[in-house]
Design a protein around this motif. Structure first.
Motif, mmCIF file in Angstrom:
data_model
loop_
_atom_site.group_PDB
_atom_site.id
_atom_site.type_symbol
_atom_site.label_atom_id
_atom_site.label_comp_id
_atom_site.label_asym_id
_atom_site.label_seq_id
_atom_site.Cartn_x
_atom_site.Cartn_y
_atom_site.Cartn_z
ATOM 1 N N MET A 1 44.013 40.049 38.947
ATOM 2 C CA MET A 1 42.647 39.926 39.470
ATOM 3 C C MET A 1 41.837 41.196 39.194
ATOM 4 S SD MET A 1 40.275 38.221 40.907
ATOM 5 C CE MET A 1 41.163 36.778 41.517
ATOM 6 N N ARG A 2 42.485 42.349 39.353
ATOM 7 C CA ARG A 2 41.784 43.615 39.118
ATOM 8 C C ARG A 2 41.336 43.723 37.670
ATOM 9 N NH1 ARG A 2 43.864 49.368 41.464
ATOM 10 N NH2 ARG A 2 42.229 50.715 40.625
ATOM 11 N N PHE A 3 42.215 43.328 36.746
ATOM 12 C CA PHE A 3 41.875 43.383 35.323
ATOM 13 C C PHE A 3 40.733 42.423 35.011
ATOM 14 C CE2 PHE A 3 42.351 41.522 31.095
ATOM 15 C CZ PHE A 3 42.215 42.639 30.296
ATOM 16 N N SER B 1 37.458 43.806 36.321
ATOM 17 C CA SER B 1 37.019 44.949 35.509
ATOM 18 C C SER B 1 36.460 44.487 34.175
ATOM 19 C CB SER B 1 38.192 45.911 35.293
ATOM 20 O OG SER B 1 38.669 46.414 36.521
ATOM 21 N N ALA B 2 37.155 43.541 33.533
ATOM 22 C CA ALA B 2 36.686 43.038 32.241
ATOM 23 C C ALA B 2 35.338 42.336 32.379
ATOM 24 C CB ALA B 2 37.722 42.082 31.652
ATOM 25 N N ALA B 3 35.183 41.529 33.439
ATOM 26 C CA ALA B 3 33.913 40.837 33.663
ATOM 27 C C ALA B 3 32.789 41.832 33.923
ATOM 28 C CB ALA B 3 34.054 39.868 34.836
ATOM 29 N N THR C 1 20.653 36.797 34.998
ATOM 30 C CA THR C 1 21.936 36.233 35.414
ATOM 31 C C THR C 1 23.096 37.174 35.133
ATOM 32 O OG1 THR C 1 21.076 34.019 34.943
ATOM 33 C CG2 THR C 1 23.465 34.246 35.215
ATOM 34 N N LEU C 2 23.242 37.575 33.876
ATOM 35 C CA LEU C 2 24.392 38.398 33.495
ATOM 36 C C LEU C 2 24.218 39.855 33.897
ATOM 37 C CD1 LEU C 2 25.241 37.044 29.927
ATOM 38 C CD2 LEU C 2 26.479 36.620 32.053
ATOM 39 N N SER C 3 23.072 40.430 33.543
ATOM 40 C CA SER C 3 22.912 41.874 33.706
ATOM 41 C C SER C 3 22.668 42.285 35.149
ATOM 42 C CB SER C 3 21.755 42.365 32.826
ATOM 43 O OG SER C 3 21.952 41.952 31.489
ATOM 44 N N THR C 4 21.763 41.577 35.834
ATOM 45 C CA THR C 4 21.416 41.989 37.201
ATOM 46 C C THR C 4 22.415 41.454 38.213
ATOM 47 O OG1 THR C 4 19.079 42.090 36.603
ATOM 48 C CG2 THR C 4 19.614 42.014 38.942
ATOM 49 N N PHE C 5 22.501 40.126 38.332
ATOM 50 C CA PHE C 5 23.390 39.564 39.339
ATOM 51 C C PHE C 5 24.860 39.765 38.975
ATOM 52 C CE2 PHE C 5 19.571 36.968 40.390
ATOM 53 C CZ PHE C 5 19.446 37.382 41.699
ATOM 54 N N GLY C 6 25.208 39.541 37.691
ATOM 55 C CA GLY C 6 26.596 39.715 37.278
ATOM 56 C C GLY C 6 27.030 41.166 37.295
ATOM 57 N N GLY C 7 26.316 42.020 36.563
ATOM 58 C CA GLY C 7 26.690 43.426 36.475
ATOM 59 C C GLY C 7 26.578 44.150 37.799
ATOM 60 N N TYR C 8 25.451 43.960 38.474
ATOM 61 C CA TYR C 8 25.229 44.667 39.738
ATOM 62 C C TYR C 8 26.146 44.142 40.836
ATOM 63 C CZ TYR C 8 22.709 46.784 43.626
ATOM 64 O OH TYR C 8 22.381 47.508 44.743
ATOM 65 N N GLY C 9 26.306 42.815 40.900
ATOM 66 C CA GLY C 9 27.183 42.247 41.927
ATOM 67 C C GLY C 9 28.630 42.675 41.760
ATOM 68 N N LEU C 10 29.125 42.643 40.526
ATOM 69 C CA LEU C 10 30.500 43.068 40.275
ATOM 70 C C LEU C 10 30.670 44.565 40.496
ATOM 71 C CD1 LEU C 10 31.313 40.931 37.118
ATOM 72 C CD2 LEU C 10 32.440 40.782 39.344
ATOM 73 N N TYR C 11 29.598 45.339 40.241
ATOM 74 C CA TYR C 11 29.668 46.773 40.505
ATOM 75 C C TYR C 11 30.048 47.033 41.965
ATOM 76 C CZ TYR C 11 28.123 51.428 41.719
ATOM 77 O OH TYR C 11 28.080 52.693 42.225
ATOM 78 N N TRP C 12 29.330 46.393 42.867
ATOM 79 C CA TRP C 12 29.582 46.639 44.289
ATOM 80 C C TRP C 12 30.918 46.068 44.739
ATOM 81 C CZ3 TRP C 12 27.652 50.126 47.256
ATOM 82 C CH2 TRP C 12 26.404 50.677 46.941
ATOM 83 N N LEU C 13 31.327 44.945 44.172
ATOM 84 C CA LEU C 13 32.614 44.365 44.523
ATOM 85 C C LEU C 13 33.754 45.292 44.123
ATOM 86 C CD1 LEU C 13 34.243 41.963 45.578
ATOM 87 C CD2 LEU C 13 34.140 40.975 43.284
#
Length: 329
Positions: A1-3, A6-8, A220-232
């Motif tokens: 899950m961690r990998f 991180s990849a996403a 979708t990808l850059s803001t919600f995807g990148g930013y959301g995964l950053y905080w997670l």
């Protein structure tokens, strides 16, 4: 899950540079950024007025003004220069690499500005990172004969804007919820880019489908995807994990840009990226055990990546640099 997370995260964050390239030929940077942030700001303000009202109660007008200034620097100033550089012909990989030097520059300036110090090994890493940037930039400049040499200074202006946001946020003593800072930053960017588009007569979006593909891609990808995964990832694995992943953006973007747009990726580019990654390893090893302790994994007060963790070690009693403002991509 961690990998997988991180990849996403690496792919979503790198997609910001690719999305800028997608929209580069369909509209000016101000138009693309205005239509990226207007709907996003509207949604975030609606959420803030309903589900996230409690996060705003303890904030003063001065706190909100500081967040607006951080957003103007870390989003508006930074993203406008990134998009402009790509529209001027600078490759997405080179732009990403110059952007990736931000934690190194912030670490070098932390001493004179915040009375924090950088070790000798870290200074060597900083110099090595600069060599990597020069190698990749020269390779890109020689391959792109139609690109003006001054265009390669534009991403450095964006990186400087990001560093300024870093220290402005780092000096704040008020803890701001990520939902609040993201809303203020996006609303500030929406206002600024709308004013800029109105001033240049580029308010109307083009009819080209590629423009709306780029807008949907970026939201979708850059803001919600990148930013959301950053905080997670930040909350699950800590600041050091996020910082390490950030330095993978340049090689991933360079490979992605070469495959998707035919951007140059020769031996000199590969060597420059390798030198840049070696600089990161050197800087991280020179950080010492203080960077890896519990304090290093403390979430920053506001949105952004934190270059203060592995790169800079505060002197005793100095806690002013805890977080680094970073644009929501």
């Amino acid at each position: 899950m961690r990998f997988l997370l991180s990849a996403a995260f690496v792919l979503c964050w790198s997609s910001g540079f690719i999305g800028a390239k997608l929209g580069a030929g369909s509209a000016p940077a101000a138009t693309l950024l205005m239509w990226r942030f207007l709907p996003l700001a509207a949604v975030l303000l609606l959420v803030s007025a309903t589900a996230a009202r409690a996060s705003w109660r303890h904030l003063t007008a001065r706190d909100l003004a500081r967040q607006a200034a951080v957003g103007a620097l870390s989003q508006s100033g930074y993203l406008f220069t990134v998009y402009s550089a790509i529209q001027l012909g600078v490759s997405s990989g080179t732009t990403a690499l110059i952007d990736g030097t931000q934690p190194l520059v912030a670490g070098a300036l932390a001493g004179p500005l915040l009375r924090q110090y950088v070790s000798r090994r870290q200074w060597l890493g900083l110099c090595l990172g600069l060599v990597g940037v020069v190698l990749v930039t020269c390779a890109d400049a020689s391959a792109g004969a139609d690109v003006s040499r001054w265009a390669y200074l534009v991403p450095f202006l964006g990186m400087s804007s990001l560093v300024a946001a870093t220290f402005l946020e780092g000096r704040s003593r008020t803890r701001v919820a990520p939902s609040v800072s993201m809303t203020v930053h996006c609303a500030t960017s929406a206002v600024l880019f709308t004013a800029l588009a109105a001033g240049t007569g580029t308010l109307r979006p083009p009819a080209a489908p590629s423009f709306w593909v780029a807008v949907c891609w970026l939201v979708t990808l850059s803001t919600f995807g990148g930013y959301g995964l950053y905080w997670l990832i930040l909350r699950r694995f800590g600041v050091t994990e996020v910082n390490t992943l950030m330095f993978l953006m340049a090689p991933v973007t360079a490979l992605w840009g070469a495959a998707m747009f035919g951007e140059p990726f020769g031996p000199q580019t590969a060597a420059g990226l390798a030198v840049g990654l070696a600089a990161v390893v050197l800087v991280r090893r020179g950080a010492g055990p203080s960077a890896a302790g519990p304090a290093g994994n403390r979430p920053p007060r506001a949105r952004g990546r934190t270059s203060g963790d592995p790169l800079v070690r505060p002197r005793a009693g100095d806690r002013r640099l805890r977080g680094v403002g970073r644009p929501g991509r």
